[in-house]
Design an enzyme around this catalytic site. Structure first.
Site, mmCIF file in Angstrom:
data_model
loop_
_atom_site.group_PDB
_atom_site.id
_atom_site.type_symbol
_atom_site.label_atom_id
_atom_site.label_comp_id
_atom_site.label_asym_id
_atom_site.label_seq_id
_atom_site.Cartn_x
_atom_site.Cartn_y
_atom_site.Cartn_z
ATOM 1 N N GLU A 120 -6.575 11.301 12.658
ATOM 2 C CA GLU A 120 -6.337 13.294 11.735
ATOM 3 C C GLU A 120 -6.433 13.425 10.398
ATOM 4 O OE1 GLU A 120 -4.945 10.906 13.758
ATOM 5 O OE2 GLU A 120 -4.331 12.268 15.412
ATOM 6 N N PHE A 127 9.698 10.688 21.911
ATOM 7 C CA PHE A 127 9.177 9.989 22.181
ATOM 8 C C PHE A 127 8.257 11.201 21.659
ATOM 9 C CE2 PHE A 127 4.134 9.041 23.508
ATOM 10 C CZ PHE A 127 4.370 7.895 22.666
ATOM 11 N N GLN A 128 6.826 10.365 19.870
ATOM 12 C CA GLN A 128 6.157 11.292 18.689
ATOM 13 C C GLN A 128 7.424 12.426 18.474
ATOM 14 O OE1 GLN A 128 2.548 11.416 21.164
ATOM 15 N NE2 GLN A 128 2.364 9.354 20.622
ATOM 16 N N LYS A 180 5.852 21.916 23.091
ATOM 17 C CA LYS A 180 4.752 22.197 24.150
ATOM 18 C C LYS A 180 5.202 23.633 25.526
ATOM 19 C CE LYS A 180 2.884 18.811 27.299
ATOM 20 N NZ LYS A 180 2.600 17.643 27.420
ATOM 21 N N MET A 199 -12.801 1.970 -10.748
ATOM 22 C CA MET A 199 -11.192 2.449 -11.595
ATOM 23 C C MET A 199 -11.064 1.500 -12.010
ATOM 24 S SD MET A 199 -11.933 5.238 -13.595
ATOM 25 C CE MET A 199 -12.883 6.182 -13.096
HETATM 26 C C1 LIG Z 1 -5.986 6.706 -1.367
HETATM 27 C C2 LIG Z 1 -5.850 6.154 -2.762
HETATM 28 N N1 LIG Z 1 -5.348 4.772 -3.059
HETATM 29 C C3 LIG Z 1 -4.888 4.506 -4.269
HETATM 30 C C4 LIG Z 1 -6.179 5.161 -5.133
HETATM 31 C C5 LIG Z 1 -5.798 4.628 -7.032
HETATM 32 N N2 LIG Z 1 -7.404 4.322 -7.323
HETATM 33 C C6 LIG Z 1 -8.467 5.310 -7.620
HETATM 34 S S1 LIG Z 1 -10.224 4.817 -7.715
HETATM 35 C C7 LIG Z 1 -9.543 3.534 -6.802
HETATM 36 C C8 LIG Z 1 -10.856 2.404 -6.873
HETATM 37 C C9 LIG Z 1 -11.840 2.890 -6.046
HETATM 38 O O1 LIG Z 1 -12.655 2.409 -5.647
HETATM 39 P P1 LIG Z 1 -14.054 2.759 -5.057
HETATM 40 O O2 LIG Z 1 -13.773 3.820 -4.045
HETATM 41 O O3 LIG Z 1 -14.935 1.441 -4.797
HETATM 42 O O4 LIG Z 1 -15.240 3.843 -5.939
HETATM 43 P P2 LIG Z 1 -15.352 2.766 -8.129
HETATM 44 O O5 LIG Z 1 -13.565 2.766 -9.297
HETATM 45 O O6 LIG Z 1 -15.315 1.351 -7.634
HETATM 46 O O7 LIG Z 1 -16.466 3.226 -8.127
HETATM 47 C C10 LIG Z 1 -8.749 3.497 -6.901
HETATM 48 C C11 LIG Z 1 -8.038 2.182 -5.654
HETATM 49 C C12 LIG Z 1 -6.434 6.452 -4.799
HETATM 50 N N3 LIG Z 1 -7.155 6.955 -5.675
HETATM 51 N N4 LIG Z 1 -6.668 6.898 -3.582
#
Ligand SMILES: Cc1ncc(C[n+]2csc(CCOP(=O)(O)OP(=O)(O)O)c2C)c(N)n1
Ligand SMILES: [Mg+2]
Lengths: 586, 183
Positions: free
Chosen positions: A53, A115-116, A165, A483
């Site tokens: 979803e 449920f749900q 529902k 990042m």
């Molecule tokens: C759902 C979610 N969890 C954690 C983060 C924190 N976060 C921001 S960038 C990142 C790394 C992303 O890694 P990747 O997709 O390999 O991209 P890159 O930075 O290596 O280009 C994380 C863990 C986020 N933005 N979203």
């Protein structure tokens, strides 16, 4: 004219009356009556069966942001609703019109931990613009139409309609969307004429002006972008934009300074810092934009145009706030500028542009080239070169790759760049690309991804396969949550805690398993041919682009610093740039 | 120009206590399920204070309720609270009665006091002075009803404390602008 029908039939009738032809959803017990009606209307309303979803929500966002029409999703109660929460929050943060219909347990079971069952309106109250629990079939037609009205008008946002529902089975009389506005909700569209005059006077007197534009210009519709271009041409002022506003003014435009903010250009950020007049249009002074607040553009007067009065004076003190829709207000500014025969202070502007030229000469987006390893910036540049001039849409995941895409892919038109800005949701790009492709079946849709993010909603490859959607997933694979790794390098002495992407799948085989085409490339010499292969291959393609693993995304305003304290690519000691205060920020 | 930046968030410890003001907001809302939860959720979610909150239906046929909120914070935060409230779809109008400067504010309190002999007489005497009514009595207790400005109620409660204060129940503030015009 009122027609007798069941609640479930009303849902489908209302979708048709609202002009909805695509919905993204996933069935379950609490929405079976609606799915049963849908069975007879599959030609009028194309249902895309997502695999999670959250995917439905991002797909609805992609659909909405690329087309300007609201995105619609349909999910079941309990887990269907809770799985949607991230996507709804994303849509709220980025002001995306989404209508989300959730099933609910029958009215007489609400509150019994059935449920749900979950308290969908309670859970989504904070992540929607508005939400409804429909208690009676008599309220349903009004609520359905009102939901579309609320989602689209004013600052757009997601709206949830939770339908028990028994209400779906109950019979009542249905009426169409005519006059189905909200009783009282009337956002102010037209800016106060006196303030428009004042703004024009301030613009005519400015010595170092800058336009700072945001997602509000895109949300206001393509006419706002057209008017913006005219206003920039008429005044000759420089213009920068947030991540969300890219494309409103063309990247090839003469007055373009590039994106501003944490990973914005040196010229954009310095011009923001040193300007004497800032004209903010549909932007919200987010912390990724302002950097250190008490040193944010200290010498400027600030005009702020926004449809949401709460955005004005929220983070930054504004001298002239104009509440209104960007199309109206930009149009009015342009009209008054011309009618009054205004001209910018040519001498001052010339000096200002000369100063900007000096900042530009620092070439803050430059990077060290290599013929041994693919530099991520180079990969985006080559992708841009190969897709330039095509009918192309770019979505992204979240991380370094997202910022490299924003920096090195150049957007000429609005609605072409679909990224998760406010919430920064990894896993956004692939489902969003599916939504974009549904709205634009013949366009080239590319998700610029990271190897970490793509795994967050990788199941949607199965959706793409089912509907033969030719989305291209261009993974900048650095084997790191890059990042996070970059921040650990800058802030935590290179202690890379849990940021290595271990045990990665073989993306080429993974593509095959989903019936897609897989490409892998690690040699810069092969890059162009591989990108061409990706574009030319019909159907879904997963491109594993092996890039330099430890490249940092620069330039950067470190947390806790001001616009004029950027780290540039040629600065040596990155860690020394951030102080203790900055380390505490996100 | 050169205006200091507004504090980032009401949660920010950088906010000085010096510029904190108390304001009474009058909020007209659709009396629909969940509307109070929206308002209260907005305050908790964004870190705003609620010092007092009252809510009741005020127009039955139009299904309107009035919520009166007393909140505190720096002036910019209070302006922001008003705008954030206005963003909620079922909210019709938000009026800052304190900014308008011409409001009457009243609160009702019930105050239970226990005691016998001299302290009982003293409680009654003070109640008379404050025009508090006795609405329940036993041989060793009274329940007083007192209406007035919140400060008057505070004062009465403090006087009752040494005499034998048992408990207090207060309604929170209801407010209205003076003169013939509606808010
Ligand atoms: C759902 C979610 N969890 C954690 C983060 C924190 N976060 C921001 S960038 C990142 C790394 C992303 O890694 P990747 O997709 O390999 O991209 P890159 O930075 O290596 O280009 C994380 C863990 C986020 N933005 N979203
Ligand atoms: Mg990565």
């Amino acid at each position: 004219m009122a027609r007798e029908m069941t609640g479930a039939e009303m849902v489908i009738a209302a979708l048709k009356d609202q002009g909805v032809d695509v919905i993204f959803g996933y069935p379950g017990g609490a929405v079976l009556p609606i799915y049963d009606v849908l069975y007879d209307h599959q030609h009028a309303i194309h249902h895309v069966l997502v695999r999670h979803e959250q995917g439905a929500a991002h797909a609805a966002e992609g659909y909405a942001r690329s087309s300007g029409r609201p995105g619609v999703m349909l999910v079941t109660s309990g887990p269907g609703a809770t799985n949607s929460v991230t996507g709804l929050t994303d849509a709220l943060m980025d002001s995306v019109p989404v209508v989300c219909i959730t099933g609910q347990v029958p009215t007489h079971l609400i509150g019994s931990d059935a449920f749900q069952e979950c308290d969908t309106v309670g859970i989504t109250r904070h992540c929607t613009k508005h939400n409804y629990l429909v208690r009676s079939v008599d309220d349903l037609p009004r609520i359905l139409h009102e939901a579309f009205y609320v989602a689209r008008h004013g600052r757009p946002g997601p709206v949830v309609i939770d339908i028990p529902k028994d209400v779906q089975f109950a019979r009542g009389s249905y009426f169409g969307p005519k006059n189905a506005e909200h009783k009282t909700y009337r956002p102010q569209l037209v800016g106060d004429p006196e303030k428009i005059e004042q703004a024009v006077s301030m613009m005519a007197a400015a010595k170092r002006p800058i336009f700072y534009t945001g997602g509000g210009v895109i949300n206001a519709g393509p006419q706002a972008s057209r008017l913006l271009r005219e206003l920039v041409a008429a005044t000759g002022f420089p213009i920068t934009s947030t991540l969300m506003g890219l494309g409103a003014y063309p990247a090839s435009g003469e007055n373009w300074l590039g994106m501003l903010g944490m990973h914005g250009t040196f010229e954009a950020n310095n011009a923001m810092h040193d300007c004497d007049l800032m004209i903010a249009l549909g932007a919200r002074f987010d912390d990724r934009i302002t950097g250190r607040l008490d040193q944010f553009s200290p010498g400027s007067e600030k005009i702020h145009v926004d449809i949401d009065p709460s955005s004005i004076n929220k983070n930054v003190k504004i001298d002239l706030g104009i509440v209104g829709d960007c199309t109206h207000v930009i149009g009015a500014l342009l009209e008054r500028w011309r009618a009054r025969g205004c001209e910018a202070d040519a001498g001052a502007l010339k000096k200002w542009w000369a100063q900007i030229g000096k900042w530009r000469a620092r070439k803050s987006l430059s990077y060290r080239r290599s013929d041994k390893v693919i530099k991520p910036q180079r990969a985006v540049e080559r992708l841009y070169a190969a897709t330039k001039g095509r009918d192309c849409y770019i979505t992204t995941e979240v991380g370094q790759h997202q910022m490299w895409a924003a920096q090195h892919y150049h957007f000429e038109a609005p609605n072409r760049w679909i990224t998760s800005g406010g919430l920064g949701t990894m896993g956004f790009g692939l489902p969003a690309a599916i939504g974009v492709q549904m709205a634009h079946p013949n366009a080239l849709v590319v998700d610029i991804a990271g190897e970490g993010s793509i795994l967050m909603n990788i199941q949607e490859l199965s959706t793409a396969a089912q509907y033969r959607l030719p989305v291209k997933v261009f993974i900048l694979n650095n084997e790191y949550l890059g990042m996070v790794r970059q921040w650990q390098e800058l802030l935590h002495g290179g202690r890379y805690s849990q940021s290595y992407s271990a045990a990665l799948p073989d993306f080429v085989k993974l593509a095959k398993a989903f019936g897609a085409h897989g490409i892998s490339c690690s040699d810069p010499a092969d890059l162009d041919a591989a990108i061409a292969e990706m574009i030319e291959t019909p159907g879904t393609v997963l491109f594993d682009c092996r890039i330099d693993k430890t490249e940092n995304c620069l330039p950067m305003i470190p947390s806790g610093k001001a616009h004029n304290e950027m780290i540039l690519p040629d600065d040596a000691d990155l860690e020394a740039e951030i102080d203790a205060l900055g380390k505490a920020l996100v | 120009m050169n205006a200091p930046a507004a504090p980032l968030s009401p949660y920010s410890s950088a906010i000085g206590k010096s510029n904190v003001e108390t304001h009474t907001l009058s909020v007209l809302v659709d009396n629909e399920p969940g509307v109070l939860a929206r308002v209260v959720g907005l305050f908790s979610g964004r870190g705003y204070n609620i010092e007092s909150l009252t809510v009741a239906e005020v127009a039955h046929t139009e299904q309107l309720s009035r919520i009166t909120i007393v909140t505190s914070g720096p002036p910019e935060a209070i302006e922001q609270i008003g705008h954030q409230l206005e963003r909620l779809v079922p909210i019709h109008a938000v009026t800052d009665l304190t900014l308008r400067g011409n409001a009457v504010e009243r609160e009702l309190a019930m105050i239970k006091v226990a005691g016998t002999g001299a302290s009982r007489d003293e409680a009654l005497r003070l109640a008379e002075a404050f025009r508090a009514r006795v609405i329940d009595t036993t041989i060793e207790s009274f329940v007083f009803e007192l209406t007035g400005a919140a400060s008057k109620i505070d004062q009465f409660v403090e006087l009752m404390r040494p005499i034998g204060l048992v408990e207090v129940s207060r309604t929170g503030i209801a407010a209205m602008s003076r003169g013939k015009d509606p808010i």
